[in-house]
Design an enzyme around this catalytic site. Sequence first.
Site, PDB file in Angstrom:
ATOM      1  N   ASP A  11      -2.992  -6.159 -39.438  1.00 53.09           N
ATOM      2  CA  ASP A  11      -2.976  -4.704 -39.318  1.00 53.09           C
ATOM      3  C   ASP A  11      -2.632  -4.045 -40.656  1.00 53.09           C
ATOM      4  OD1 ASP A  11      -3.195  -2.259 -37.951  1.00 53.09           O
ATOM      5  OD2 ASP A  11      -2.069  -3.005 -36.216  1.00 53.09           O
TER       6      ASP A  11
ATOM      7  N   GLU B 104      -7.976  -2.882 -40.697  1.00 53.98           N
ATOM      8  CA  GLU B 104      -7.665  -1.894 -41.743  1.00 53.98           C
ATOM      9  C   GLU B 104      -8.193  -0.505 -41.407  1.00 53.98           C
ATOM     10  OE1 GLU B 104     -11.247  -1.666 -41.807  1.00 53.98           O
ATOM     11  OE2 GLU B 104     -10.558  -3.695 -41.450  1.00 53.98           O
ATOM     12  N   TRP B 105      -8.659  -0.351 -40.111  1.00 54.12           N
ATOM     13  CA  TRP B 105      -9.044   0.948 -39.551  1.00 54.12           C
ATOM     14  C   TRP B 105     -10.239   1.585 -40.254  1.00 54.12           C
ATOM     15  CZ3 TRP B 105      -3.454   2.796 -40.820  1.00 54.12           C
ATOM     16  CH2 TRP B 105      -2.532   1.981 -40.173  1.00 54.12           C
ATOM     17  N   GLY B 106     -11.062   0.780 -40.914  1.00 54.29           N
ATOM     18  CA  GLY B 106     -12.227   1.309 -41.626  1.00 54.29           C
ATOM     19  C   GLY B 106     -11.925   1.856 -42.998  1.00 54.29           C
TER      20      GLY B 106
ATOM     21  N   ALA C 115     -10.858   2.294 -47.045  1.00 50.47           N
ATOM     22  CA  ALA C 115     -11.265   1.720 -48.341  1.00 50.47           C
ATOM     23  C   ALA C 115     -12.700   1.198 -48.307  1.00 50.47           C
ATOM     24  CB  ALA C 115     -10.294   0.612 -48.782  1.00 50.47           C
TER      25      ALA C 115
ATOM     26  N   ASP D 169      -8.101   3.367 -33.903  1.00 48.77           N
ATOM     27  CA  ASP D 169      -7.909   2.688 -32.622  1.00 48.77           C
ATOM     28  C   ASP D 169      -8.742   3.290 -31.503  1.00 48.77           C
ATOM     29  OD1 ASP D 169      -6.084   1.127 -33.923  1.00 48.77           O
ATOM     30  OD2 ASP D 169      -4.315   1.927 -32.896  1.00 48.77           O
TER      31      ASP D 169
END
Length: 449
Positions: free
Chosen positions: A156, A229-231, A233, A251
């Site tokens: 995460d 990494e939640w999309g 970078a 999420d």
Amino acid sequence: MMCTSTTVKGLLALALSIPSVQALIQRDGVGKLPALGWNTWNAFYCDISEAKVLTAANKIVSLGLKDAGYQYVNIDDCWAVKSGRDNKTGQIIPDPVKFPSGIKGIADEIHALGLKVGIYGSAGTQTCGGYPAQIGNEYLDAATFASWGIDYFKYDNCYVPSNWTDQYDSCVPDQWQKYGPYENGTCAKSSSDAPTGYDWSTSNTARRFSIMRDALLAQNRTILYSLCEWGHADVTAWGNSTGNSWRMSGDITPDWPRVAEIANENSFLLNNVDFWGHNDADMLEIGNGNLTLEESRSHFALWAVMKSPLIIGTALDKLPATHVEILKNKYLLAFHQDKVYGRPATPYKWGTNPDWTFNATNPAEYWSGQSTQGTLVLTLNTLGTQVQREIVWSEVPHLEKGVEAFQVTDIWSGKSLGCVRRGIKTLVKSHDIAGYIVGKKCTPSGWWA
């Protein structure tokens, strides 16, 4: 919002022109196909225990999910002692109340069932729940996980220290992000935008996740690496060389608007998906929240054909048989796990909106993809009422041009529809999805060219 999308077409053309990065190739074929499994988080959040995990593992076997291909039993956040690491070894300590047998003990029991086990961490100073995390201890923790028999690691992105934050922000067009609205899938201009041509693989986010990759690869055990990494970078630029899957959004939540929003976002990112690398649209919410049976079918079908990892996130001992059958759909799982065709299904017509429209509430409604069982074709109803949908063979990519009729099977009933000429018209309930395997060309009975 309902808008045309020349911007999105331009971005897609750019993505097609960028050379693909080297994929992360693991031993024994691990990560070649998208993962199938179960995770504690969406069902229990931090209220986890050894008993709940073992109940799920046994249900995976008894409900026939193992036979259908599900194999990972993943323990998410909150499994460790919260107060800190072992004073002598520096190792993370499993919570002895939640897991009296330790993580190795429960891993041994899961392995004895013929399943695999996963664990969770974060590329920061703490996990999202405030438990010890990996940054600065990557190699120690990777070695510890390997010694416990871990097969899957979800990493995460919480509590990132200031010296590891990125210089720039990338666009993740989730509705809850701070730079909306998202016309055509873009974000509003900001002073933190990266300059044109910036290489996101050099970002601190990419570096943090790459360090953990190297730590896992250094172990004498193959561990599937799932980036969470939640999309951020612009992960599609470096995720394939770093992990086996990578989250493309924030999420998920157990409601149709969020399911539709993620499906819409991911539909424009599918050029990055093939063998050895998969966009992760987040864990399944089937069995949770207020999703209807029809919405659950669409959720599962879209995640399966996009070749996202399919990680169940509900209490399996309470899941209705109707929902278990969705999770075991043999046609969708065969497409998802196809060993010949690695590419996902993609939209070929948007339906409610003009083609290439980025729309969080009405994603693309007509999808198709190749598989060894034939061409899979789906039609989704994103509207609030029942509608008629029509699939026209001449519009479907991968079908032989000039052919009038094909053998067709309904993916939900399993019923053969025989030799079907020109296409199919069907009534589709609100937020439901119809799907067909279109097979060999044929000549309808009593019909002559």
